[in-house]
Scaffold this active site. Structure first.
Site, mmCIF file in Angstrom:
data_model
loop_
_atom_site.group_PDB
_atom_site.id
_atom_site.type_symbol
_atom_site.label_atom_id
_atom_site.label_comp_id
_atom_site.label_asym_id
_atom_site.label_seq_id
_atom_site.Cartn_x
_atom_site.Cartn_y
_atom_site.Cartn_z
ATOM 1 N N LYS A 296 0.932 -1.080 -0.068
ATOM 2 C CA LYS A 296 -0.026 0.038 0.295
ATOM 3 C C LYS A 296 0.843 1.173 0.016
ATOM 4 C CE LYS A 296 -4.418 1.023 0.216
ATOM 5 N NZ LYS A 296 -5.743 0.367 -0.184
ATOM 6 N N ASP B 84 -6.933 4.396 -4.458
ATOM 7 C CA ASP B 84 -7.639 4.173 -3.192
ATOM 8 C C ASP B 84 -8.373 5.581 -2.947
ATOM 9 O OD1 ASP B 84 -7.927 2.370 -0.591
ATOM 10 O OD2 ASP B 84 -7.345 4.074 -0.016
HETATM 11 P P1 NDP Z 1 -13.006 7.614 -2.868
HETATM 12 O O1 NDP Z 1 -12.083 8.837 -2.591
HETATM 13 O O2 NDP Z 1 -13.442 7.451 -4.154
HETATM 14 O O3 NDP Z 1 -14.052 7.874 -1.668
HETATM 15 C C1 NDP Z 1 -14.036 8.100 -0.406
HETATM 16 C C2 NDP Z 1 -15.420 8.451 0.081
HETATM 17 O O4 NDP Z 1 -15.395 8.359 1.600
HETATM 18 C C3 NDP Z 1 -15.993 10.016 -0.011
HETATM 19 O O5 NDP Z 1 -17.175 10.005 -0.134
HETATM 20 C C4 NDP Z 1 -15.270 10.562 0.839
HETATM 21 O O6 NDP Z 1 -15.840 11.790 1.199
HETATM 22 C C5 NDP Z 1 -15.631 9.544 2.261
HETATM 23 N N1 NDP Z 1 -14.649 10.066 3.129
HETATM 24 C C6 NDP Z 1 -13.446 9.716 3.162
HETATM 25 N N2 NDP Z 1 -12.884 10.057 4.415
HETATM 26 C C7 NDP Z 1 -13.828 10.160 5.246
HETATM 27 C C8 NDP Z 1 -14.073 10.535 6.532
HETATM 28 N N3 NDP Z 1 -12.889 10.817 7.340
HETATM 29 N N4 NDP Z 1 -15.195 11.065 7.270
HETATM 30 C C9 NDP Z 1 -16.562 10.802 6.309
HETATM 31 N N5 NDP Z 1 -16.257 10.648 4.998
HETATM 32 C C10 NDP Z 1 -15.048 10.088 4.322
HETATM 33 O O7 NDP Z 1 -12.344 6.434 -2.072
HETATM 34 P P2 NDP Z 1 -12.766 4.782 -2.406
HETATM 35 O O8 NDP Z 1 -14.325 4.798 -2.576
HETATM 36 O O9 NDP Z 1 -11.925 4.131 -3.500
HETATM 37 O O10 NDP Z 1 -12.657 3.951 -1.044
HETATM 38 C C11 NDP Z 1 -13.465 4.061 0.086
HETATM 39 C C12 NDP Z 1 -12.886 3.045 0.975
HETATM 40 O O11 NDP Z 1 -12.800 1.545 0.293
HETATM 41 C C13 NDP Z 1 -11.682 3.021 1.702
HETATM 42 O O12 NDP Z 1 -11.415 2.631 3.007
HETATM 43 C C14 NDP Z 1 -10.626 2.276 0.775
HETATM 44 O O13 NDP Z 1 -9.585 1.911 1.496
HETATM 45 C C15 NDP Z 1 -11.689 1.090 0.554
HETATM 46 N N6 NDP Z 1 -11.348 0.111 -0.693
HETATM 47 C C16 NDP Z 1 -11.284 0.820 -1.816
HETATM 48 C C17 NDP Z 1 -11.079 0.102 -3.008
HETATM 49 C C18 NDP Z 1 -10.943 0.664 -4.403
HETATM 50 O O14 NDP Z 1 -11.090 -0.223 -5.411
HETATM 51 N N7 NDP Z 1 -11.248 1.955 -4.666
HETATM 52 C C19 NDP Z 1 -10.682 -1.485 -2.819
HETATM 53 C C20 NDP Z 1 -11.035 -1.915 -1.492
HETATM 54 C C21 NDP Z 1 -11.162 -1.165 -0.361
HETATM 55 P P3 NDP Z 1 -15.590 13.104 0.365
HETATM 56 O O15 NDP Z 1 -16.414 12.767 -0.683
HETATM 57 O O16 NDP Z 1 -16.244 14.344 1.088
HETATM 58 O O17 NDP Z 1 -14.305 13.196 0.366
#
Ligand code: NDP
Length: 443
Positions: A124, A164
């Site tokens: 990572k 991510d």
């Molecule tokens: P994105 O950046 O596309 O989206 C993240 C989302 O979560 C956004 O809506 C963001 O809000 C919200 N968010 C992030 N941090 C916070 C916080 N501290 N409090 C409230 N809301 C928050 O990321 P992903 O969708 O790719 O990833 C989301 C999760 O999934 C993570 O834990 C990641 O590690 C996990 N994951 C992702 C994979 C992938 O293929 N992308 C694979 C496996 C796991 P805002 O829009 O306001 O920033």
């Protein structure tokens, strides 16, 4: 082998990394009883080896903003284990990024990747750079500066990063473009690429779709189906969007999406148009969900997470520790029987224990969200073979991988007529990597 003794040693060496300690403890709680029944793993100190990254890279990233101002960020890559394949795992760009958070994610990734059945090790990386509020050109200059250093350490057979939080299609384009330029080679050294330049169809959708497929498997195991379930989804990024899309397609009701500003609640369920509006807002205009508050049928709850709303199933898909113990209690009191983790470690330890004790269908992230990295693995395969599979073919493979992960959880986690998916995922993921380490001898 004793959990407390093992954790005491780990805490001494990593005392300022709470998320890493949390992730290792969750695995150790389940794996140590298994190790005690198989003393050869203890003699070879397999768990101690897995908890220490093979290598940690940390570097300065200097970039220039649109006004000519110079900025310095920190870049990282944690290469945790390549026991069963090249290091593989995403890059996170977020101001909260630090070494402890990336070590937790890299450690989890080792077990997750093992569960996918594909030959991938775990890693990572990322940076404390915040893409929010930056112009496309600023993001491009940052990505190019980041890759100028990272490219020395990655490659299609060495380490294959992906996206991510904060790293989506735009960032992967800038990163891969710079890799290709510096190395003068078009190879599958990154996944999540655009479909026209080496990416796999279904990769953007894969984590969210896979999470819903996993929930469908858990429900089918108990003779239930996902159609008609009232679902809470948190987050509104990549994982949340495609979780919601697949839930709607399979006839479930999606009650919420959320972001850092609050929660959008649709008491009668989000429509496909609502979801398209959210995708446009997040992917093209990069705004906050409160901008959707004036749409018919939607309410906006500022600064509130979704977990207080009555539901049958929860899909936490935003970030780590977003479900605290009090939220878990509310979900259970309100009758929630499925928690399927799209995000990595979204449940705090107390919340996770509460779900386990309640005996609900609780799919931990390393099983439930493995669909994304699985399709990344298939992107690597397609790049190596220089072919691309159709949408249907990739989706079919995704469904069978999620079924196989579920079957592994059942094999290692069955407890009477219930399945403890935390146990199943941790032990099932551990065995394959541990056996590889044993085969290599002491190293
Ligand atoms: P994105 O950046 O596309 O989206 C993240 C989302 O979560 C956004 O809506 C963001 O809000 C919200 N968010 C992030 N941090 C916070 C916080 N501290 N409090 C409230 N809301 C928050 O990321 P992903 O969708 O790719 O990833 C989301 C999760 O999934 C993570 O834990 C990641 O590690 C996990 N994951 C992702 C994979 C992938 O293929 N992308 C694979 C496996 C796991 P805002 O829009 O306001 O920033």
């Amino acid at each position: 082998m004793q959990l407390d003794t093992f954790m005491a040693g780990l805490e001494r060496r990593n005392h300022s990394q709470p998320e890493f300690l949390q992730a290792v403890r969750e695995v150790a709680e389940k794996v140590i009883p298994y190790i005690n029944a198989h003393p050869e793993y203890e003699e070879a100190r397999v768990l101690e080896r897995l908890a220490e990254p093979d290598r940690v890279l940390m570097f300065r990233v200097t970039w220039e903003d649109d006004e000519g101002g110079i900025h310095v960020n920190r870049g990282y890559r944690v290469q945790q284990s390549n026991a069963i394949g090249p290091y593989k795992g995403g890059l996170r760009f977020d101001p909260s990024v630090n070494l402890g958070i990336l070590k937790f994610l890299a450690f989890e990734q080792v077990f997750k990747n093992s569960l996918t059945t594909l030959p991938m090790g775990g890693g990572k990386g990322g940076s404390d750079f915040d893409p929010k509020g930056k112009s496309d050109r600023e993001v491009m200059r940052f990505c190019q500066a980041f890759m100028t250093e990272l490219q020395r350490h990655i490659g299609k057979d060495t380490d294959v990063p992906a996206g991510d939080i904060g790293v989506g299609g735009r960032e992967i384009g800038y990163l891969f473009g710079q890799y290709k330029r510096l190395r003068n080679a078009f190879t599958g050294a990154m996944t999540g690429k655009g479909a026209k330049w080496g990416g796999s169809l279904i990769r953007p959708e894969a984590t969210g779709y896979g999470s819903v497929y996993f929930a469908r498997e858990m429900l089918a195991h108990r003779g239930e189906e996902i159609a008609g379930k009232r679902c809470l989804v948190s987050g509104s990024g990549n994982v949340a969007q495609f979780t919601a899309e697949k839930l709607l397609e399979l006839g479930a009701t999606v009650l919420t999406l959320s972001d850092r500003s609050g929660t959008i609640h649709a008491p009668d369920g989000l429509t496909r148009d609502d979801l398209s509006a959210a995708m446009d807002l997040k992917n093209n205009r990069r705004g906050n969900l409160e901008e959707l508050a004036d749409r018919d049928g939607l309410e906006f709850h500022e600064g509130i997470k979704p977990w207080g709303i009555e539901c049958d199933a929860a899909f936490p898909s935003a970030t780590q520790n977003e479900i605290q113990d009090v939220d878990a209690k509310t979900l259970l009191d309100n009758g929630c029987t499925v928690v399927c983790e799209g995000a990595n470690m979204p449940s705090s330890p107390d919340a996770a224990h509460r779900f386990e004790q309640a005996g609900i269908m609780y799919g931990p992230g390393k099983a439930a969200n493995a669909g994304g990295v699985a399709i990344s693995g298939l992107e690597m395969t397609q790049n190596s073979m220089r072919i691309s599979w159709s949408r249907e073919e990739v989706d079919q493979r995704l469904q069978s991988i999620m079924q196989s992960i579920h079957a592994t959880c059942v094999e290692y986690g069955s407890d009477g007529d219930r399945v403890n998916y935390v146990q199943g995922a941790n032990v099932g993921g551990f065995v394959k990597v541990a056996d590889a380490l044993m085969a290599y001898g002491t190293m």
